[in-house]
Design a protein around this motif. Sequence first.
Motif, PDB file in Angstrom:
ATOM      1  N   LEU A  45      29.572  40.596  40.909  1.00  0.00           N
ATOM      2  CA  LEU A  45      30.446  41.160  42.244  1.00  0.00           C
ATOM      3  C   LEU A  45      29.636  42.138  43.523  1.00  0.00           C
ATOM      4  O   LEU A  45      30.523  42.375  44.040  1.00  0.00           O
ATOM      5  CB  LEU A  45      30.741  42.501  41.348  1.00  0.00           C
ATOM      6  CG  LEU A  45      32.666  41.616  40.063  1.00  0.00           C
ATOM      7  CD1 LEU A  45      32.513  43.303  39.250  1.00  0.00           C
ATOM      8  CD2 LEU A  45      32.846  41.131  40.764  1.00  0.00           C
ATOM      9  N   GLU A 110      38.742  38.190  42.868  1.00  0.00           N
ATOM     10  CA  GLU A 110      38.193  39.334  42.125  1.00  0.00           C
ATOM     11  C   GLU A 110      38.672  40.855  42.071  1.00  0.00           C
ATOM     12  O   GLU A 110      38.089  41.651  43.188  1.00  0.00           O
ATOM     13  CB  GLU A 110      36.607  39.530  42.362  1.00  0.00           C
ATOM     14  CG  GLU A 110      35.817  38.495  41.302  1.00  0.00           C
ATOM     15  CD  GLU A 110      36.199  37.901  40.408  1.00  0.00           C
ATOM     16  OE1 GLU A 110      36.169  39.313  39.157  1.00  0.00           O
ATOM     17  OE2 GLU A 110      35.484  37.368  39.368  1.00  0.00           O
ATOM     18  N   THR A 240      30.566  33.778  39.416  1.00  0.00           N
ATOM     19  CA  THR A 240      30.338  35.066  39.177  1.00  0.00           C
ATOM     20  C   THR A 240      28.944  35.665  38.750  1.00  0.00           C
ATOM     21  O   THR A 240      27.567  36.115  39.078  1.00  0.00           O
ATOM     22  CB  THR A 240      30.711  36.500  38.882  1.00  0.00           C
ATOM     23  OG1 THR A 240      32.284  35.833  39.492  1.00  0.00           O
ATOM     24  CG2 THR A 240      30.146  37.678  39.434  1.00  0.00           C
TER      25      THR A 240
END
Length: 487
Positions: A45, A110, A240
């Motif tokens: 992230l 996301e 991710t």
Amino acid sequence: MNKNLKNKALNGLLWNFIDNFSVQISQFAIGIVLARILSPNDFGLIGMLTIFITISQWFVSSGFGQALIRKKDCTQADYSTVFFFNILSGILLYIVLFFSSGFISDFFNEPELKPLLKILGISLIIIGFTIIQQTQLTKRLDFKLQTRISIISSITSGIIGIALAYMGYGVWSLVYKSLIEYFIRSFLLWKYNSWRPSLIFDKIAFKELFSFGSKLMLRGLIYSIFNNLYYVIIGKYFSTADLGFYTRAEQFNRMPSSNINKVINKVSYPVLSELQHDDKALKAVYKKIFMSLVFISSISMLILGAIAKPLILTLLGEKWLPSVPILQLLCFVGLLYPLCDFNLTILKVKGKSGLILKLEIVKRVLSIPVIIMGITYGIKVLIIGMIVLSFFEFLINSYFSGKEISYSLKEQISNNLPSIGLAFVVSAIIYNLSLNLEFNNLLILLICITLSLILVILISEVLRIKAYLNIKSILLDSLRKKIIICK
């Protein structure tokens, strides 16, 4: 180079090395602890946001720091003008990131990215307050103070980040860690550097500095976009977790590569700028620094690739094993990165910021096929393309910088072949050893590191490799001076 400048350069080099080494070691250790607490997704992230923060930081600095370092006699008007421009840029860019956070979150699919970017973006405003203070210290070659500030801010923010991770803050512990580090660094720079801005915005000074700095800013912007575009590609077209593995591998790769680059460039640029009108002296100093850089970079990066598996298994554990082949490939990129960047120093010293910008545009056009290949064939192919691109970048930068001081590409390569050959031989021995030893990973790692150091020193002494002898001479000189001071 006069004796006073040489002594300041050596002292600056020593403290800058201590600064970067200490900070990198502390961040590395902190990163290992965080990697054991957090998941690859958490790091993925943050990796998705890297390109947006990095690009924005280039806009804030605008290349003015480099322009101020190069300028011989900077006035209060120069510093104040750049200071207020940096602050305004930081605020405007934060507003842009704040309102574009939703779009960025939707692009990666996301939702958590939206609040993360809104908070992490505050760092742009903090950086705007920091640039002039740091530029002044660099211009004075005062790396001792910068070292203390870096160590304090890095360790303090790291401890807080680890505490937050243990308390269950997850990815937010990484965000708060970064913000706290920026804030402490800025606070201490203002506390210990006496400069304060005046209410001045000099249009003439701005125009003069911008004519040089803006081209470096655009070059840095283009470089940052394409260099960090790999985060976007991996985050968008892969998982991710894949991006998390890539960011962990890059952190290992960046530790020696970025450290070497920062140490050499931060000291060499102001020193070489003092010699900008004496081509003979400029070439002599540049050649010595460049050979030392190749020696350190090639040995450290290739040996890192050789010990990648026991290193990651020992420090991070089995869950990060997919990072091993990524790190091994990235080490070749990391080897070339400091060399490519340092070659541009001569062009900056000579005021050829326009040429630097043109070269960057050409090199980034060449990177488009690499990006397409990565999307089509996967992460490993993407990194192989990065290696090929870095090699061509080195050749291009070396050719044009060499023309400025009559240091041809052929001469550069012949001067540095012994160092590169040594690095390949030692790393090949260590790699084969790491595969055949049947001990636990920690013991294998310790044996490989120890043996690699012994081999490098032994072979360099026997063959009398010039770059090694230069580094040895600098270290012995520094040691003698310390002994004399202690007496």
